[in-house]
Design a protein around this motif. Sequence first.
Motif, mmCIF file in Angstrom:
data_model
loop_
_atom_site.group_PDB
_atom_site.id
_atom_site.type_symbol
_atom_site.label_atom_id
_atom_site.label_comp_id
_atom_site.label_asym_id
_atom_site.label_seq_id
_atom_site.Cartn_x
_atom_site.Cartn_y
_atom_site.Cartn_z
ATOM 1 N N VAL A 1 18.615 66.346 45.480
ATOM 2 C CA VAL A 1 17.451 65.466 45.383
ATOM 3 C C VAL A 1 17.686 64.404 44.307
ATOM 4 O O VAL A 1 17.442 63.208 44.508
ATOM 5 C CB VAL A 1 16.183 66.282 45.059
ATOM 6 N N ARG A 2 18.194 64.862 43.178
ATOM 7 C CA ARG A 2 18.460 63.932 42.086
ATOM 8 C C ARG A 2 19.486 62.874 42.518
ATOM 9 O O ARG A 2 19.311 61.680 42.309
ATOM 10 C CB ARG A 2 18.986 64.707 40.871
ATOM 11 N N GLY B 1 18.160 60.381 44.717
ATOM 12 C CA GLY B 1 17.253 59.473 44.011
ATOM 13 C C GLY B 1 17.931 58.143 43.730
ATOM 14 O O GLY B 1 17.279 57.101 43.632
ATOM 15 N N GLY B 2 19.233 58.175 43.619
ATOM 16 C CA GLY B 2 19.993 56.947 43.380
ATOM 17 C C GLY B 2 20.372 56.207 44.642
ATOM 18 O O GLY B 2 20.999 55.145 44.571
ATOM 19 N N GLY B 3 20.013 56.769 45.796
ATOM 20 C CA GLY B 3 20.347 56.121 47.055
ATOM 21 C C GLY B 3 20.972 57.101 48.035
ATOM 22 O O GLY B 3 21.382 58.194 47.643
ATOM 23 N N PRO B 4 21.017 56.745 49.315
ATOM 24 C CA PRO B 4 21.537 57.609 50.374
ATOM 25 C C PRO B 4 22.983 58.017 50.135
ATOM 26 O O PRO B 4 23.711 57.348 49.392
ATOM 27 C CB PRO B 4 21.444 56.716 51.616
ATOM 28 N N LEU C 1 16.380 60.382 50.631
ATOM 29 C CA LEU C 1 15.185 61.033 50.135
ATOM 30 C C LEU C 1 13.956 60.612 50.939
ATOM 31 O O LEU C 1 13.851 59.457 51.356
ATOM 32 C CB LEU C 1 14.993 60.618 48.672
ATOM 33 N N GLN D 1 10.564 60.208 49.900
ATOM 34 C CA GLN D 1 9.800 60.218 48.644
ATOM 35 C C GLN D 1 8.361 60.686 48.828
ATOM 36 O O GLN D 1 7.792 61.311 47.933
ATOM 37 C CB GLN D 1 9.816 58.811 48.037
ATOM 38 N N PHE E 1 7.085 64.265 47.884
ATOM 39 C CA PHE E 1 6.900 64.691 46.501
ATOM 40 C C PHE E 1 5.461 64.503 46.035
ATOM 41 O O PHE E 1 5.035 65.122 45.068
ATOM 42 C CB PHE E 1 7.868 63.940 45.594
ATOM 43 N N ALA E 2 4.759 63.660 46.755
ATOM 44 C CA ALA E 2 3.357 63.437 46.400
ATOM 45 C C ALA E 2 2.550 64.732 46.542
ATOM 46 O O ALA E 2 1.579 64.946 45.819
ATOM 47 C CB ALA E 2 2.762 62.343 47.278
ATOM 48 N N VAL F 1 3.414 67.651 45.672
ATOM 49 C CA VAL F 1 3.525 68.394 44.415
ATOM 50 C C VAL F 1 2.642 67.732 43.355
ATOM 51 O O VAL F 1 1.910 68.418 42.634
ATOM 52 C CB VAL F 1 4.986 68.457 43.940
ATOM 53 N N GLU F 2 2.723 66.409 43.304
ATOM 54 C CA GLU F 2 1.887 65.670 42.352
ATOM 55 C C GLU F 2 0.412 66.009 42.590
ATOM 56 O O GLU F 2 -0.334 66.278 41.645
ATOM 57 C CB GLU F 2 2.072 64.154 42.553
ATOM 58 N N VAL G 1 7.290 70.791 35.316
ATOM 59 C CA VAL G 1 7.289 70.247 36.672
ATOM 60 C C VAL G 1 6.963 68.760 36.636
ATOM 61 O O VAL G 1 7.629 67.948 37.279
ATOM 62 C CB VAL G 1 6.277 71.001 37.561
ATOM 63 N N GLU G 2 5.955 68.419 35.849
ATOM 64 C CA GLU G 2 5.594 67.003 35.690
ATOM 65 C C GLU G 2 6.797 66.203 35.213
ATOM 66 O O GLU G 2 7.105 65.131 35.738
ATOM 67 C CB GLU G 2 4.460 66.856 34.651
ATOM 68 N N TRP H 1 9.952 66.888 35.454
ATOM 69 C CA TRP H 1 10.992 66.783 36.479
ATOM 70 C C TRP H 1 10.611 65.711 37.504
ATOM 71 O O TRP H 1 11.438 64.884 37.896
ATOM 72 C CB TRP H 1 11.190 68.135 37.158
ATOM 73 N N LEU H 2 9.354 65.733 37.915
ATOM 74 C CA LEU H 2 8.884 64.734 38.878
ATOM 75 C C LEU H 2 8.992 63.331 38.299
ATOM 76 O O LEU H 2 9.407 62.397 38.986
ATOM 77 C CB LEU H 2 7.428 65.020 39.267
ATOM 78 N N GLN I 1 12.489 62.177 38.321
ATOM 79 C CA GLN I 1 12.860 61.836 39.681
ATOM 80 C C GLN I 1 12.332 60.451 40.052
ATOM 81 O O GLN I 1 13.066 59.611 40.559
ATOM 82 C CB GLN I 1 12.275 62.915 40.607
ATOM 83 N N ARG I 2 11.075 60.208 39.730
ATOM 84 C CA ARG I 2 10.473 58.910 40.050
ATOM 85 C C ARG I 2 11.172 57.780 39.310
ATOM 86 O O ARG I 2 11.308 56.668 39.823
ATOM 87 C CB ARG I 2 8.985 58.909 39.688
ATOM 88 N N LEU J 1 14.257 57.652 38.602
ATOM 89 C CA LEU J 1 15.491 57.356 39.338
ATOM 90 C C LEU J 1 15.205 56.402 40.492
ATOM 91 O O LEU J 1 15.909 55.421 40.699
ATOM 92 C CB LEU J 1 16.098 58.643 39.898
ATOM 93 N N TRP J 2 14.146 56.701 41.226
ATOM 94 C CA TRP J 2 13.772 55.842 42.356
ATOM 95 C C TRP J 2 13.480 54.437 41.854
ATOM 96 O O TRP J 2 13.923 53.460 42.444
ATOM 97 C CB TRP J 2 12.544 56.360 43.069
ATOM 98 N N ARG K 1 16.491 52.466 40.992
ATOM 99 C CA ARG K 1 17.182 52.002 42.182
ATOM 100 C C ARG K 1 16.461 50.790 42.781
ATOM 101 O O ARG K 1 17.094 49.807 43.187
ATOM 102 C CB ARG K 1 17.224 53.143 43.210
ATOM 103 N N ARG L 1 17.351 47.748 40.843
ATOM 104 C CA ARG L 1 18.686 47.233 41.179
ATOM 105 C C ARG L 1 18.671 46.530 42.527
ATOM 106 O O ARG L 1 19.308 45.503 42.700
ATOM 107 C CB ARG L 1 19.691 48.384 41.193
#
Lengths: 111, 111
Positions: A24-25, A28-31, A74, A76, A79-80, A82-83, B82-83, B85-86, B89-90, B92-93, B96, B99
């Motif tokens: 997953v990590r 996060g940087g791209g496919p 990913l 994305q 993941f919401a 979990v949030e 958990v927060e 980690w999330l 993760q976000r 990282l997105w 990207r 960039r």
Amino acid sequence: MAQHSTVLDGVFTALADPTRRAVVRRLGGGPASVGDLAREAPMTLPSFMKHVRVLESNGLIRTAKTGRVRTCELNQERFALVEDWLAEQRSLWAGRTDRMERFVTQSKENQ
Amino acid sequence: MAQHSTVLDGVFTALADPTRRAVVRRLGGGPASVGDLAREAPMTLPSFMKHVRVLESNGLIRTAKTGRVRTCELNQERFALVEDWLAEQRSLWAGRTDRMERFVTQSKENQ
DNA sequence: CCAACACTTAGCCCTTGCGCTAAGTGTTGG
DNA sequence: CCAACACTTAGCGCAAGGGCTAAGTGTTGG
């Protein structure tokens, strides 16, 4: 109780494994292709593929095959969930704090 | 990869079960005894106790016994993991996306 | 065309998870 | 004091999880 939230079960289960969180990590940087991802995992390709399938079947990633290469990316949105769960949990705590504050305030007023 | 984050493994594993999430939700409203909690779960007490122990050993709840009653309460701090980690993760997105935007911008400038 | 490549399927092994029952321990109300 | 209470321990059965090897499928570069 129990609430039958099979989808949250799957999401948390998928995230409970370090190999899968690493994927997953990385995504996060791209496919990336399965091969690229597998190269960084300390196991054989068939074993690694199982993790990919767990991630996909629980909606955390999407994959597509072009030619002989399967590319993963990913999802994305997933993941919401979990949030949202965390937010709901926090709102419960907040509600309780509020009630405690009211209680304390009332106690003071009644002194 | 893999990162040996045994603690996140445990937290996600603990949250992957609906019975345990129900306990967490219930404790969000305030402490409760094992008996009270078990009454709402569709299983025997020994089975339920295992869930309590999973939650405790992974730091999501604290328990203490007074007399013959064991009382459980939420350990809210644990959820921050958990927060975090999330959030990572976000980020990282987001990185990207930044960039990609730079790339698009540069592409336009080079036209 | 065909060998190399990138998965994919099948099946085995062992451990862990999650439910159960039966029996045990320590507290407590009357 | 003792029966009821609130867990607690021990151990069993089965299903799922996560690793492996061996062999198969479909693509592709030369």
